[in-house]
Design a protein around this motif. Structure first.
Motif, mmCIF file in Angstrom:
data_model
loop_
_atom_site.group_PDB
_atom_site.id
_atom_site.type_symbol
_atom_site.label_atom_id
_atom_site.label_comp_id
_atom_site.label_asym_id
_atom_site.label_seq_id
_atom_site.Cartn_x
_atom_site.Cartn_y
_atom_site.Cartn_z
ATOM 1 N N THR A 31 0.853 -1.190 0.000
ATOM 2 C CA THR A 31 0.000 0.000 0.000
ATOM 3 C C THR A 31 0.888 1.239 0.000
ATOM 4 N N VAL A 32 0.588 2.151 -0.928
ATOM 5 C CA VAL A 32 1.412 3.351 -1.101
ATOM 6 C C VAL A 32 0.508 4.577 -1.080
ATOM 7 N N PHE A 33 0.936 5.576 -0.335
ATOM 8 C CA PHE A 33 0.170 6.801 -0.160
ATOM 9 C C PHE A 33 0.972 7.998 -0.676
ATOM 10 N N TRP A 34 0.246 9.016 -1.157
ATOM 11 C CA TRP A 34 0.824 10.326 -1.418
ATOM 12 C C TRP A 34 0.110 11.345 -0.521
ATOM 13 N N TYR A 35 0.902 12.080 0.265
ATOM 14 C CA TYR A 35 0.392 13.147 1.118
ATOM 15 C C TYR A 35 1.059 14.472 0.712
ATOM 16 N N ARG A 36 0.342 15.556 0.977
ATOM 17 C CA ARG A 36 0.897 16.888 0.784
ATOM 18 C C ARG A 36 0.839 17.612 2.121
ATOM 19 N N GLN A 37 1.941 18.275 2.463
ATOM 20 C CA GLN A 37 1.990 18.999 3.732
ATOM 21 C C GLN A 37 2.243 20.480 3.485
ATOM 22 N N THR A 38 1.348 21.309 4.009
ATOM 23 C CA THR A 38 1.505 22.759 3.978
ATOM 24 C C THR A 38 1.208 23.303 5.360
ATOM 25 N N MET A 40 -0.761 25.745 6.030
ATOM 26 C CA MET A 40 -2.184 26.098 6.146
ATOM 27 C C MET A 40 -3.087 24.874 6.255
ATOM 28 N N GLN A 41 -2.805 23.839 5.494
ATOM 29 C CA GLN A 41 -3.709 22.689 5.406
ATOM 30 C C GLN A 41 -3.231 21.461 6.179
ATOM 31 N N GLY A 42 -2.004 21.510 6.656
ATOM 32 C CA GLY A 42 -1.485 20.344 7.357
ATOM 33 C C GLY A 42 -1.203 19.220 6.380
ATOM 34 N N LEU A 43 -1.440 17.981 6.826
ATOM 35 C CA LEU A 43 -1.203 16.805 5.996
ATOM 36 C C LEU A 43 -2.487 16.412 5.294
ATOM 37 N N GLU A 44 -2.461 16.427 3.979
ATOM 38 C CA GLU A 44 -3.625 16.056 3.172
ATOM 39 C C GLU A 44 -3.307 14.794 2.376
ATOM 40 N N LEU A 45 -4.217 13.852 2.408
ATOM 41 C CA LEU A 45 -4.059 12.654 1.591
ATOM 42 C C LEU A 45 -4.493 12.977 0.165
ATOM 43 N N LEU A 46 -3.589 12.740 -0.771
ATOM 44 C CA LEU A 46 -3.900 13.011 -2.176
ATOM 45 C C LEU A 46 -4.433 11.756 -2.876
ATOM 46 N N ALA A 47 -3.734 10.639 -2.663
ATOM 47 C CA ALA A 47 -4.114 9.396 -3.334
ATOM 48 C C ALA A 47 -3.434 8.226 -2.648
ATOM 49 N N TYR A 48 -4.023 7.013 -2.849
ATOM 50 C CA TYR A 48 -3.310 5.838 -2.385
ATOM 51 C C TYR A 48 -3.649 4.619 -3.227
ATOM 52 N N PHE A 49 -2.738 3.679 -3.199
ATOM 53 C CA PHE A 49 -2.792 2.479 -4.020
ATOM 54 C C PHE A 49 -2.622 1.244 -3.137
ATOM 55 N N ARG A 50 -3.262 0.184 -3.546
ATOM 56 C CA ARG A 50 -2.985 -1.119 -2.928
ATOM 57 C C ARG A 50 -2.739 -2.111 -4.045
ATOM 58 N N ASN A 51 -1.634 -2.828 -3.931
ATOM 59 C CA ASN A 51 -1.237 -3.765 -4.997
ATOM 60 C C ASN A 51 -1.265 -3.082 -6.362
ATOM 61 N N ARG A 52 -0.825 -1.836 -6.382
ATOM 62 C CA ARG A 52 -0.674 -0.990 -7.567
ATOM 63 C C ARG A 52 -1.987 -0.436 -8.089
ATOM 64 N N ALA A 53 -3.108 -0.873 -7.551
ATOM 65 C CA ALA A 53 -4.397 -0.364 -8.028
ATOM 66 C C ALA A 53 -4.789 0.882 -7.233
ATOM 67 N N PRO A 54 -5.227 1.933 -7.915
ATOM 68 C CA PRO A 54 -5.652 3.140 -7.202
ATOM 69 C C PRO A 54 -6.920 2.874 -6.405
ATOM 70 N N LEU A 55 -6.917 3.222 -5.130
ATOM 71 C CA LEU A 55 -8.088 3.016 -4.274
ATOM 72 C C LEU A 55 -8.861 4.310 -4.048
ATOM 73 N N ASP A 56 -8.144 5.399 -3.954
ATOM 74 C CA ASP A 56 -8.801 6.659 -3.636
ATOM 75 C C ASP A 56 -7.898 7.794 -4.079
ATOM 76 N N ASP A 57 -8.392 8.633 -4.961
ATOM 77 C CA ASP A 57 -7.641 9.836 -5.338
ATOM 78 C C ASP A 57 -8.516 11.067 -5.200
ATOM 79 N N SER A 58 -9.470 10.986 -4.296
ATOM 80 C CA SER A 58 -10.426 12.080 -4.147
ATOM 81 C C SER A 58 -9.797 13.348 -3.581
#
Lengths: 113, 112
Positions: A31-38, A40-58
């Motif tokens: 499982t791989v996640f992408w987060y953005r940290q600023t 103003m917004q703190g840590l935001e989840l951008l997208a994540y994958f499990r077994n290379r398949a995208p699960l959530d990129d909302s």
């Protein structure tokens, strides 16, 4: 010592340019996640994958951001075109198997002028 | 939606004194709760987690956390603070789908 590797560590670019950030998760982590940290917004989840398949990129602005895992050893986050508001630190993290215990990379600090 | 809140932006404590960094959570079902630490210009590092079992969880660097179901809290504690504990601390909750949501972070400053 297994670790998540992110490149580049620092990137300065001009508005409108394409930016690609890369992540090598820990071998065997599915499982791989992408987060953005600023500030103003703190840590935001951008997208994540499990077994290379995208699960959530909302959490990702769809018109300019895209995330992919072309293989189990590489995750990419692309911004095209980049804007000054995209300036942030982007973190990749991996999880050995839906444990919730995330291993973070050192981050890619992006500055868009 | 599952969430965590860290009510204090900043916690200041003298070296050698006990420290507490607060976290409250809102989840449906059983909570999976975590604490991470971030040093300047570094990624987050896992400290400890609560999944089930004993309400007092022990983690890295002498930290522990107390899970309180009735108060929906998961406060991070350490009996004797060190200057080197100064950092940014994040509480997080994991959803059943595997997504981790983080609090806004609390900056801990330990003064000599």
């Amino acid at each position: 010592d297994a670790r998540v590797t992110q490149t580049p560590r620092h990137k300065v670019t001009e508005m409108g340019q394409e930016v690609t950030m890369r992540c090598q998760p820990i071998l065997g982590h599915n499982t791989v996640f992408w987060y953005r940290q600023t500030m103003m917004q703190g840590l935001e989840l951008l997208a994540y994958f499990r077994n290379r398949a995208p699960l959530d990129d909302s959490g990702m602005p769809k018109d300019r951001f895209s995330a992919e895992m072309p293989d189990a050893t590489l995750a990419t986050l692309k911004i095209q075109p980049s804007e000054p508001r995209d300036s942030a630190v982007y973190f990749c993290a991996s999880d050995p198997g839906n444990t919730g215990e995330l291993f973070f990379g050192e981050g890619s600090r992006l500055t868009v002028l | 939606a599952q969430s965590v809140a860290q009510p204090e932006d900043q916690v200041n404590v003298a070296e050698g004194n006990p420290l507490t960094v607060k976290c409250t959570y809102s989840v449906s079902g059983n909570p999976y709760l975590f604490w991470y630490v971030q040093y300047p210009n570094r990624g987050l590092q896992f400290l400890l987690k609560y999944i089930t079992g004993d309400n007092l969880v022990k983690g890295s660097y002498g930290f522990e956390a107390e899970f309180n179901k009735s108060q929906t809290s998961f406060h991070l504690k350490k009996p004797s603070a060190l200057v080197s504990d100064s950092a940014l601390y994040f509480c997080a909750v994991k959803t059943n789908a595997g997504k981790s949501t983080f609090g806004d972070g609390t900056t801990l400053t330990v003064k000599p």
